[in-house]
Design a protein around this motif. Structure first.
Motif, PDB file in Angstrom:
ATOM      1  N   ILE A 100       0.816  -1.215   0.000  1.00 22.29           N
ATOM      2  CA  ILE A 100       0.000   0.000   0.000  1.00 22.29           C
ATOM      3  C   ILE A 100       0.853   1.270   0.000  1.00 22.29           C
ATOM      4  CG2 ILE A 100      -1.701   1.287   1.358  1.00 22.29           C
ATOM      5  CD1 ILE A 100      -2.787  -1.468   2.222  1.00 22.29           C
ATOM      6  N   GLU A 101       2.055   1.193   0.552  1.00 20.53           N
ATOM      7  CA  GLU A 101       2.912   2.379   0.664  1.00 20.53           C
ATOM      8  C   GLU A 101       3.162   3.075  -0.665  1.00 20.53           C
ATOM      9  OE1 GLU A 101       5.877   1.929   4.451  1.00 20.53           O
ATOM     10  OE2 GLU A 101       6.332   0.738   2.674  1.00 20.53           O
ATOM     11  N   SER A 102       3.214   2.314  -1.736  1.00 20.48           N
ATOM     12  CA  SER A 102       3.535   2.906  -3.035  1.00 20.48           C
ATOM     13  C   SER A 102       2.351   3.635  -3.671  1.00 20.48           C
ATOM     14  CB  SER A 102       4.043   1.821  -3.988  1.00 20.48           C
ATOM     15  OG  SER A 102       3.022   0.871  -4.228  1.00 20.48           O
ATOM     16  N   ILE A 103       1.174   3.516  -3.074  1.00 21.97           N
ATOM     17  CA  ILE A 103      -0.032   4.143  -3.621  1.00 21.97           C
ATOM     18  C   ILE A 103      -0.318   5.416  -2.829  1.00 21.97           C
ATOM     19  CG2 ILE A 103      -2.450   3.805  -4.237  1.00 21.97           C
ATOM     20  CD1 ILE A 103      -0.474   1.746  -5.504  1.00 21.97           C
ATOM     21  N   THR A 104      -0.006   6.546  -3.399  1.00 21.42           N
ATOM     22  CA  THR A 104      -0.152   7.824  -2.703  1.00 21.42           C
ATOM     23  C   THR A 104      -1.570   8.044  -2.192  1.00 21.42           C
ATOM     24  OG1 THR A 104       1.575   8.752  -4.101  1.00 21.42           O
ATOM     25  CG2 THR A 104       0.181  10.311  -2.920  1.00 21.42           C
ATOM     26  N   ALA A 105      -2.564   7.714  -2.997  1.00 20.89           N
ATOM     27  CA  ALA A 105      -3.952   7.947  -2.604  1.00 20.89           C
ATOM     28  C   ALA A 105      -4.365   7.105  -1.400  1.00 20.89           C
ATOM     29  CB  ALA A 105      -4.887   7.652  -3.776  1.00 20.89           C
ATOM     30  N   ALA A 106      -3.636   6.030  -1.148  1.00 19.87           N
ATOM     31  CA  ALA A 106      -3.988   5.131  -0.045  1.00 19.87           C
ATOM     32  C   ALA A 106      -3.111   5.344   1.182  1.00 19.87           C
ATOM     33  CB  ALA A 106      -3.887   3.687  -0.514  1.00 19.87           C
ATOM     34  N   SER A 107      -2.356   6.412   1.210  1.00 22.14           N
ATOM     35  CA  SER A 107      -1.430   6.635   2.324  1.00 22.14           C
ATOM     36  C   SER A 107      -2.138   6.712   3.672  1.00 22.14           C
ATOM     37  CB  SER A 107      -0.597   7.892   2.085  1.00 22.14           C
ATOM     38  OG  SER A 107      -1.435   9.032   2.040  1.00 22.14           O
ATOM     39  N   GLY A 108      -3.409   7.041   3.677  1.00 17.35           N
ATOM     40  CA  GLY A 108      -4.161   7.090   4.927  1.00 17.35           C
ATOM     41  C   GLY A 108      -4.356   5.727   5.566  1.00 17.35           C
ATOM     42  N   LEU A 109      -4.151   4.659   4.809  1.00 16.78           N
ATOM     43  CA  LEU A 109      -4.292   3.309   5.360  1.00 16.78           C
ATOM     44  C   LEU A 109      -3.047   2.868   6.119  1.00 16.78           C
ATOM     45  CD1 LEU A 109      -5.908   1.627   2.236  1.00 16.78           C
ATOM     46  CD2 LEU A 109      -7.067   2.244   4.359  1.00 16.78           C
TER      47      LEU A 109
END
Length: 124
Positions: A100-109
């Protein structure tokens, strides 16, 4: 302890959850309340549901969401064991975090997964 309302703030880098709770979208994940290994499975399942919603909502690409959800499913299964293996749990959670770390939009997870990792360290 004083807590501040931080909704809608953008934060970068490693974060600490001093309040002991995590709020993602419309779901509250309270890993700070984990006191026993038995509590982990329920909260990891909630985290898995959050990943599913993020995938459905297009925040996570489907393949990434599937892989992260699979890693969390393995973590749930491990947490449900009579004597969960700490290393395996941490490996599964770290895998989900890395995906998930590589997905900027998902950084809240990421803070939820980091807090789950902290909960594993706390109770196992």
């Amino acid at each position: 302890m004083t807590q501040f309302h931080q909704e809608h703030q953008q934060v970068f880098g490693q974060q600490q959850n001093a309040g002991g709770d995590i709020h993602n979208a419309n779901q509250s994940l309270t890993f700070g309340t984990v006191q026993r290994p038995e509590d982990l499975a329920t909260l990891l399942t909630q985290l898995q549901d959050t990943i599913t919603h993020a995938t459905t909502d297009g925040i996570l690409p489907k393949k990434t969401g599937i892989d992260a959800k699979a890693a969390l499913e393995k973590a749930v299964v491990e947490a449900e064991e009579p004597k969960p293996d700490k290393k395996s749990l941490l490996d599964y959670l770290t895998t989900a975090k890395t995906l998930i770390e590589s997905i900027t939009a998902a950084s809240g997870l990421i803070p939820s997964i980091v807090t789950a990792i902290e909960a594993v360290h706390k109770v196992l």
